[in-house]
Design a protein around this motif. Structure first.
Motif, PDB file in Angstrom:
ATOM      1  N   GLN A 109      41.370  13.905  89.641  1.00 25.20           N
ATOM      2  CA  GLN A 109      42.200  14.596  90.614  1.00 25.20           C
ATOM      3  C   GLN A 109      42.027  16.107  90.517  1.00 25.20           C
ATOM      4  O   GLN A 109      41.578  16.642  89.503  1.00 25.20           O
ATOM      5  N   ILE A 110      42.379  16.787  91.602  1.00 26.70           N
ATOM      6  CA  ILE A 110      42.349  18.248  91.618  1.00 26.70           C
ATOM      7  C   ILE A 110      43.488  18.767  90.742  1.00 26.70           C
ATOM      8  O   ILE A 110      44.609  18.264  90.799  1.00 26.70           O
ATOM      9  N   VAL A 111      43.195  19.767  89.941  1.00 24.20           N
ATOM     10  CA  VAL A 111      44.188  20.413  89.087  1.00 24.20           C
ATOM     11  C   VAL A 111      44.252  21.897  89.428  1.00 24.20           C
ATOM     12  O   VAL A 111      43.217  22.570  89.511  1.00 24.20           O
ATOM     13  N   VAL A 112      45.456  22.398  89.652  1.00 18.55           N
ATOM     14  CA  VAL A 112      45.681  23.828  89.877  1.00 18.55           C
ATOM     15  C   VAL A 112      46.027  24.467  88.532  1.00 18.55           C
ATOM     16  O   VAL A 112      46.990  24.053  87.878  1.00 18.55           O
ATOM     17  N   CYS A 113      45.251  25.443  88.129  1.00 17.97           N
ATOM     18  CA  CYS A 113      45.403  25.979  86.770  1.00 17.97           C
ATOM     19  C   CYS A 113      46.599  26.909  86.609  1.00 17.97           C
ATOM     20  O   CYS A 113      47.226  26.952  85.554  1.00 17.97           O
ATOM     21  N   GLU A 114      46.953  27.670  87.649  1.00 21.08           N
ATOM     22  CA  GLU A 114      47.865  28.811  87.504  1.00 21.08           C
ATOM     23  C   GLU A 114      47.312  29.746  86.430  1.00 21.08           C
ATOM     24  O   GLU A 114      47.991  30.162  85.493  1.00 21.08           O
ATOM     25  N   SER A 115      46.045  30.093  86.610  1.00 12.84           N
ATOM     26  CA  SER A 115      45.324  30.855  85.595  1.00 12.84           C
ATOM     27  C   SER A 115      45.815  32.289  85.463  1.00 12.84           C
ATOM     28  O   SER A 115      45.544  32.941  84.450  1.00 12.84           O
ATOM     29  N   GLY A 116      46.536  32.789  86.447  1.00  8.61           N
ATOM     30  CA  GLY A 116      47.114  34.121  86.311  1.00  8.61           C
ATOM     31  C   GLY A 116      48.128  34.224  85.193  1.00  8.61           C
ATOM     32  O   GLY A 116      48.451  35.322  84.724  1.00  8.61           O
ATOM     33  N   ARG A 117      48.625  33.072  84.731  1.00  3.95           N
ATOM     34  CA  ARG A 117      49.617  33.056  83.646  1.00  3.95           C
ATOM     35  C   ARG A 117      48.981  33.065  82.254  1.00  3.95           C
ATOM     36  O   ARG A 117      49.706  33.160  81.258  1.00  3.95           O
ATOM     37  N   PHE A 118      47.660  32.942  82.185  1.00  2.00           N
ATOM     38  CA  PHE A 118      46.995  32.910  80.885  1.00  2.00           C
ATOM     39  C   PHE A 118      47.363  34.154  80.087  1.00  2.00           C
ATOM     40  O   PHE A 118      47.238  35.279  80.563  1.00  2.00           O
ATOM     41  N   ASN A 119      47.818  33.946  78.847  1.00  2.00           N
ATOM     42  CA  ASN A 119      48.383  35.073  78.092  1.00  2.00           C
ATOM     43  C   ASN A 119      47.700  35.357  76.758  1.00  2.00           C
ATOM     44  O   ASN A 119      48.199  36.166  75.976  1.00  2.00           O
ATOM     45  N   LYS A 120      46.576  34.704  76.508  1.00  2.00           N
ATOM     46  CA  LYS A 120      45.918  34.888  75.211  1.00  2.00           C
ATOM     47  C   LYS A 120      44.824  35.947  75.325  1.00  2.00           C
ATOM     48  O   LYS A 120      43.637  35.703  75.089  1.00  2.00           O
ATOM     49  N   LEU A 121      45.262  37.137  75.720  1.00  2.00           N
ATOM     50  CA  LEU A 121      44.396  38.294  75.898  1.00  2.00           C
ATOM     51  C   LEU A 121      45.079  39.521  75.305  1.00  2.00           C
ATOM     52  O   LEU A 121      46.309  39.643  75.367  1.00  2.00           O
ATOM     53  N   GLN A 122      44.286  40.412  74.782  1.00  2.00           N
ATOM     54  CA  GLN A 122      44.832  41.680  74.310  1.00  2.00           C
ATOM     55  C   GLN A 122      45.153  42.566  75.505  1.00  2.00           C
ATOM     56  O   GLN A 122      44.346  42.728  76.418  1.00  2.00           O
ATOM     57  N   ARG A 123      46.342  43.162  75.495  1.00  2.00           N
ATOM     58  CA  ARG A 123      46.734  44.068  76.573  1.00  2.00           C
ATOM     59  C   ARG A 123      46.774  45.511  76.074  1.00  2.00           C
ATOM     60  O   ARG A 123      47.119  45.776  74.925  1.00  2.00           O
ATOM     61  N   SER A 124      46.446  46.412  76.965  1.00  2.00           N
ATOM     62  CA  SER A 124      46.437  47.831  76.620  1.00  2.00           C
ATOM     63  C   SER A 124      47.837  48.412  76.738  1.00  2.00           C
ATOM     64  O   SER A 124      48.769  47.779  77.254  1.00  2.00           O
ATOM     65  N   ASP A 125      47.990  49.655  76.287  1.00  2.00           N
ATOM     66  CA  ASP A 125      49.251  50.370  76.464  1.00  2.00           C
ATOM     67  C   ASP A 125      49.623  50.451  77.934  1.00  2.00           C
ATOM     68  O   ASP A 125      50.799  50.347  78.300  1.00  2.00           O
ATOM     69  N   PHE A 126      48.615  50.626  78.778  1.00  2.00           N
ATOM     70  CA  PHE A 126      48.863  50.750  80.219  1.00  2.00           C
ATOM     71  C   PHE A 126      49.385  49.438  80.802  1.00  2.00           C
ATOM     72  O   PHE A 126      50.294  49.438  81.636  1.00  2.00           O
TER      73      PHE A 126
END
Length: 449
Positions: free
Chosen positions: A250-267
């Motif tokens: 079946q088709i799966v929608v990832c909602e990949s914008g929620r992926f949070n395992k990334l380093q974020r900058s001060d900005f």
């Protein structure tokens, strides 16, 4: 000392380095998170829990395009709300009519549940009772129910309608339409824009061309991806106990914008505090069109404070406030054009000011290209398709950020070729289909029973 060295040192001091986002490294983190989402879903706030919803849609692309059907199509996107009729002839060719566009409810002010669905129903007055089936592309996180409706999980893209979260969209809209004098629709079928893109690709293959799998990818105001999962999905196994048949694929929608395992900058962290969804949609805020401009504005303000620009330019950047992605694009495409917001500011300064501004904005877009390439690649890899050169993965891409942002598409394609084809021998083709979201929603509604 070069401008690139100076800007790199400044960005690095704040934890922002586009080259630090190695595409393969991000892919591996995504694949881990995707499998977690398929196995158990988002069930806790633990650091290593799934951040992507990985939403099963309970369906696959139809074997062929629908024929002799007319349906209403709604496209509720990040900024615009579109509605129209789509008719399929006896050969499966689609025609679009009575298209109207307005703003998405909840953009300008916060709406309660009743007002939100009443606003949608009002937008559909021109299509009243002109078809009994409705395909509703609702481009926000939702759970697709086995009967094809959708329950809102969380709004993104700065939509202000918190009371709507948890609502069953088709059911609520059907009630709102009846209240406006409609016959109750036979069925309202919910889908995400990435699913719609995928379905459009699967139903519009050129004669003599075939694909091993399909991926839908949106990079516009927001961003997301969908693919076809061919393995059992553990988290829906309990539905079998209720007598609901679980598709083997079946088709799966990832909602990949929620992926949070990334380093974020001060900005990134500074911007996140001002957003409607602090702590959520981490990747979307680093990658998509709604956020690239505002994050860039924060970077420019800090650069002005820390002495990268001459005083006259720095003073203007300190007063600038927010900018949009289009402002950055206008400068990058024509740095000497003084009729643009950023071009007019830079014209007061030196060539070095222009070079610094260009390098900063270019780094923001470079990071977006790397992250988007990782998101697409992870979906293709997870699908298991594209291993045959003559049956590549068909990647249906949509969104103004993808197609119009300065150098983004070209860079993204380069990364895809590298990490998929050169390194993994996985073959792909980017598919561009006119009106793909509209056609995909129509295909779902017209081919479903």
């Amino acid at each position: 000392m070069s401008v690139f060295q100076e800007v790199t040192a400044f960005l690095g001091r704040h934890g922002f380095s586009a080259s630090a986002y190695d595409v393969n490294t991000v892919i591996e983190g995504l694949l881990f998170d995707m499998q977690k989402g398929l196995d158990v879903g988002i069930i806790d706030n633990s650091a290593m829990g799934a951040s992507q919803d990985m939403i099963p849609t309970w369906g696959l692309p139809p074997a062929e395009a629908p024929k002799k059907e007319t349906v209403i199509v709604i496209d509720a996107g990040g900024t615009n709300f579109r509605s129209c009729l789509v008719s399929f002839d006896d050969k499966g060719n689609a025609s679009i009519s009575e298209m109207e566009k307005t703003s998405m409810p909840g953009i300008e002010k916060e709406l309660g549940k009743k007002d939100f669905f009443d606003a949608i129903a009002k937008n559909l007055d021109h299509l009243k009772n002109k078809a009994s089936k409705i395909g509703f592309c609702f481009s926000y996180a939702m759970t697709i129910t086995p009967d094809g409706d959708g329950q809102v999980l969380k709004f993104s893209k700065e939509i202000k309608a918190p009371e709507v979260e948890g609502s069953i969209v088709g059911q609520c809209l059907s009630d709102a339409l009846v209240a406006r004098g409609w016959n109750r629709p036979e069925k309202i079928f919910l889908l995400n824009d990435t699913t719609a893109a995928l379905l459009a690709g699967a139903s519009n293959a050129k004669e003599g061309r075939a694909y091993g799998t399909y991926v839908g990818f949106i990079l516009g105001t927001g961003m997301n991806s969908a693919y076809i999962e061919s393995n059992p999905i553990k988290k829906v196994s309990s539905f079998a106990e209720k007598g609901i048949k679980i598709p083997s694929s079946q088709i799966v929608v990832c909602e990949s914008g929620r992926f949070n395992k990334l380093q974020r900058s001060d900005f990134d962290l500074e911007f996140d505090k001002s957003a409607n969804t602090p702590g959520l949609y981490v990747t979307e805020k680093m990658c998509s069109g709604a956020y690239l401009g505002p994050v860039a504005a924060i970077i420019l303000r800090h650069a002005a404070e820390e002495g990268l620009f001459s005083k006259v330019v720095a003073d203007d950047f300190l007063k600038l406030g927010k900018i949009e992605l289009k402002d950055a694009d206008q400068f990058l495409y024509a740095p000497k054009n003084t009729n643009t917001l950023l071009g007019a500011i830079i014209a007061k300064g030196t060539q070095k000011d222009a070079d610094i501004l260009y390098t900063i904005l270019d780094a923001v877009i470079e990071r977006s290209a790397r992250l988007a390439a990782a998101l697409i690649s992870a979906s293709v890899i997870k699908s298991g398709g594209g291993t045959s050169p003559a049956l590549p993965a068909g990647i249906v891409c949509d969104g103004t950020t993808f197609y119009k942002t300065h150098h983004l598409k070209d860079r993204l394609l380069g990364y895809l070729h590298d990490v998929l084809t050169a390194q993994r021998h996985i073959y792909f083709e980017i598919l561009t289909i006119e009106n793909d979201i509209t056609l995909g929603a129509a295909v779902l509604a017209a081919s479903s029973k």
